[in-house]
Write an enzyme that holds these catalytic residues in place. Structure first.
Site, PDB file in Angstrom:
ATOM      1  N   HIS A  20       0.756  -1.188   0.001  1.00  0.00           N
ATOM      2  CA  HIS A  20      -0.055   0.059  -0.092  1.00  0.00           C
ATOM      3  C   HIS A  20       0.971   1.301  -0.079  1.00  0.00           C
ATOM      4  O   HIS A  20       0.245   2.297   0.494  1.00  0.00           O
ATOM      5  CB  HIS A  20      -0.959  -0.040   1.035  1.00  0.00           C
ATOM      6  N   SER A  40      17.270  18.126 -17.381  1.00  0.00           N
ATOM      7  CA  SER A  40      16.348  19.363 -17.396  1.00  0.00           C
ATOM      8  C   SER A  40      16.978  20.507 -18.301  1.00  0.00           C
ATOM      9  O   SER A  40      18.383  20.679 -18.416  1.00  0.00           O
ATOM     10  CB  SER A  40      16.217  19.716 -15.874  1.00  0.00           C
ATOM     11  N   LYS A  58      20.376  17.994 -13.003  1.00  0.00           N
ATOM     12  CA  LYS A  58      19.176  17.062 -12.714  1.00  0.00           C
ATOM     13  C   LYS A  58      19.367  16.025 -13.874  1.00  0.00           C
ATOM     14  O   LYS A  58      19.812  16.212 -14.956  1.00  0.00           O
ATOM     15  CB  LYS A  58      17.836  17.680 -12.904  1.00  0.00           C
ATOM     16  N   GLU A  94      11.094   5.681 -18.076  1.00  0.00           N
ATOM     17  CA  GLU A  94       9.989   6.394 -18.774  1.00  0.00           C
ATOM     18  C   GLU A  94       9.689   5.931 -20.252  1.00  0.00           C
ATOM     19  O   GLU A  94       8.565   5.872 -20.619  1.00  0.00           O
ATOM     20  CB  GLU A  94      10.321   7.967 -18.444  1.00  0.00           C
TER      21      GLU A  94
END
Length: 456
Positions: A184, A314, A320, A327
């Site tokens: 969960h 980025s 970053k 993805e």
């Protein structure tokens, strides 16, 4: 330009084009997506035409000189010499007749050249000779099956083998690393990091089994059914011999479909394979999402896994780095699920004796297999293999987890153990600190009973 002729009359075709009148009409009629039928399918159809020419030659149904020229033309297509000669749009007549005739015409015109003639002379006829004993309604589904089996066997399953091996490598590498499990999305009891990767590996093994099983029905071919399943205009013995030739050309044991009417009217076998592909996509979403989640950070997230830096993440935030491969896997997997849903709907759209959604099925199953295979290879090589465990981060989570209280439930009861967990949370202490402070266990007992390595 040259003049080509079909049953509707004359039409002009570019001199350099090997296609004929029916293809030219299809080019003009179907200007929808600007996407031609996949070359993977064209090659499969060329195998069908080659095998049929061999069968017709052996049966004495096609003059040897003509048959040899047709066979050579097919071989040249398979050698990628005519990749630019199949321009018919995917969204065409639903039987794929336009692509069948495109292939027949290219083969016929090239065969005419081989015999010393010129394109358009019809010394070899696209229908009478190249398409002899066939119909679009049986050659298109036959080639579709051949294409899928080839792509699945030579591209998808090897990619899954690579991924299985990569996950097994990490399973072994991470065996001695104990971490906190999560249910969960909340802290749960300890586990090995290898247990997570072993679960991923088993998902891939199970997907391979499903895909391999789904190929069984695709090794049954509709060739010889001709228009609706009766076999009208297919000579006796032709289909059996042609399928034997296909098996020799592909090194795959194909056989005649046991019910040719079903083979023409339904696309259940393809739909079943697509379902297995959709299940694989769901598994890839689970695995890629988990790895992206466990690697989030690097300092302000979970950060248990460290991905290899592949590119700046980025255009505005210097330094970053993003989880680009997971993805990419997610985007492909969602697309594949969409493609397989299209295939499912197209399979439902068979009416009476023919499914007339075959070009759309072919395009989307081809795209689904190819992009899934490619992204799985990327995932194995650029994400899984260079993946590292952040042991310091993992150990800190284990030490501070409230789930370590679980073994105490057997000693002091569930409610009392829950109270200790609640107190540890409110006072920002570890379970061990609260247990020792309350004198519930000795220090030795704490180290023994609350040792996370004893809980896995």
């Amino acid at each position: 330009m040259r003049k080509e002729t079909d049953s509707m009359g004359d039409i002009l075709v570019k001199d350099q084009a090997y296609w004929g009148a029916q293809t030219q009409r299809a080019i003009e009629n179907f200007q929808v997506s600007k996407k031609p039928m996949p070359l993977d399918f064209i090659y499969a159809l060329a195998i069908v035409k080659l095998a049929c020419a061999q069968a017709n030659k052996e049966l004495g149904l096609l003059e040897e000189t003509k048959a040899n020229a047709i066979i050579q033309a097919c071989e040249e297509i398979l050698d990628h010499k005519f990749d630019d000669q199949f321009p018919v749009d995917v969204y065409q007549t639903g039987s794929g007749t336009s692509t069948n005739m495109n292939t027949n015409e290219v083969i016929a015109n090239r065969a005419v050249e081989i015999l010393g003639g010129q394109k358009g002379q019809k010394l070899i006829h696209p229908n009478n000779d190249v398409n002899k004993g066939q119909s679009s309604n049986d050659t298109i589904p036959t080639a579709m099956h051949i294409m899928i089996v080839k792509l699945a066997s030579e591209k998808l399953l090897p990619a899954l083998n690579n991924l299985e091996e990569s996950l097994e490598h990490k399973e072994k590498e991470f065996y001695n690393i104990v971490k906190i499990g999560r249910t969960h999305m909340q802290d749960a009891v300890p586990m090995r990091l290898s247990d997570e990767f072993g679960a991923y590996k088993t998902q891939i093994i199970n997907n391979k089994k499903r895909i391999e099983f789904s190929l069984t029905g695709l090794r049954e071919l509709a060739l010889g059914a001709t228009a609706i399943g009766t076999g009208l205009n297919a000579p006796k013995g032709f289909a059996k011999l042609a399928i034997e030739k296909i098996s020799q050309l592909t090194n795959v044991a194909y056989k005649h479909s046991p019910n040719l009417f079903e083979a023409i009217a339904s696309k259940d076998s393809v739909n079943f394979f697509a379902s297995s592909l959709s299940t694989l996509a769901s598994s890839m979403i689970k695995i890629a999402s988990d790895i992206r989640f466990l690697s989030c950070g690097p300092r302000c997230g979970i950060g248990e896994l460290i991905l290899k830096d592949l590119q700046p993440g980025s255009s505005i935030m210097p330094g970053k780095v993003n989880p680009v491969i997971p993805e990419s896997v997610l985007q492909v997997s969602y697309s594949v699920i969409g493609y397989t849903q299209i295939i499912n709907l197209c399979a439902q759209a068979g009416v009476l004796e023919l499914n007339v959604m075959m070009p759309a099925i072919i395009y989307h199953i081809n795209e689904a297999i190819n992009i899934m295979s490619n992204v799985i290879n990327d995932f194995s090589e650029k994400c899984i293999m260079p993946l590292r465990a952040n042991k310091e981060r993992i150990n800190s989570f284990v030490e501070n987890s409230l789930a370590l209280v679980t073994p105490l439930a057997l000693i002091i009861g569930y409610d009392a153990a829950a109270a200790i967990a609640h107190e540890a949370y409110l006072e920002n202490k570890t379970i061990k600190e609260v247990v020792l402070a309350k004198g519930i266990l000795t220090k030795e007992q704490v180290e023994e009973i609350l040792d996370p390595h004893k809980m896995i």
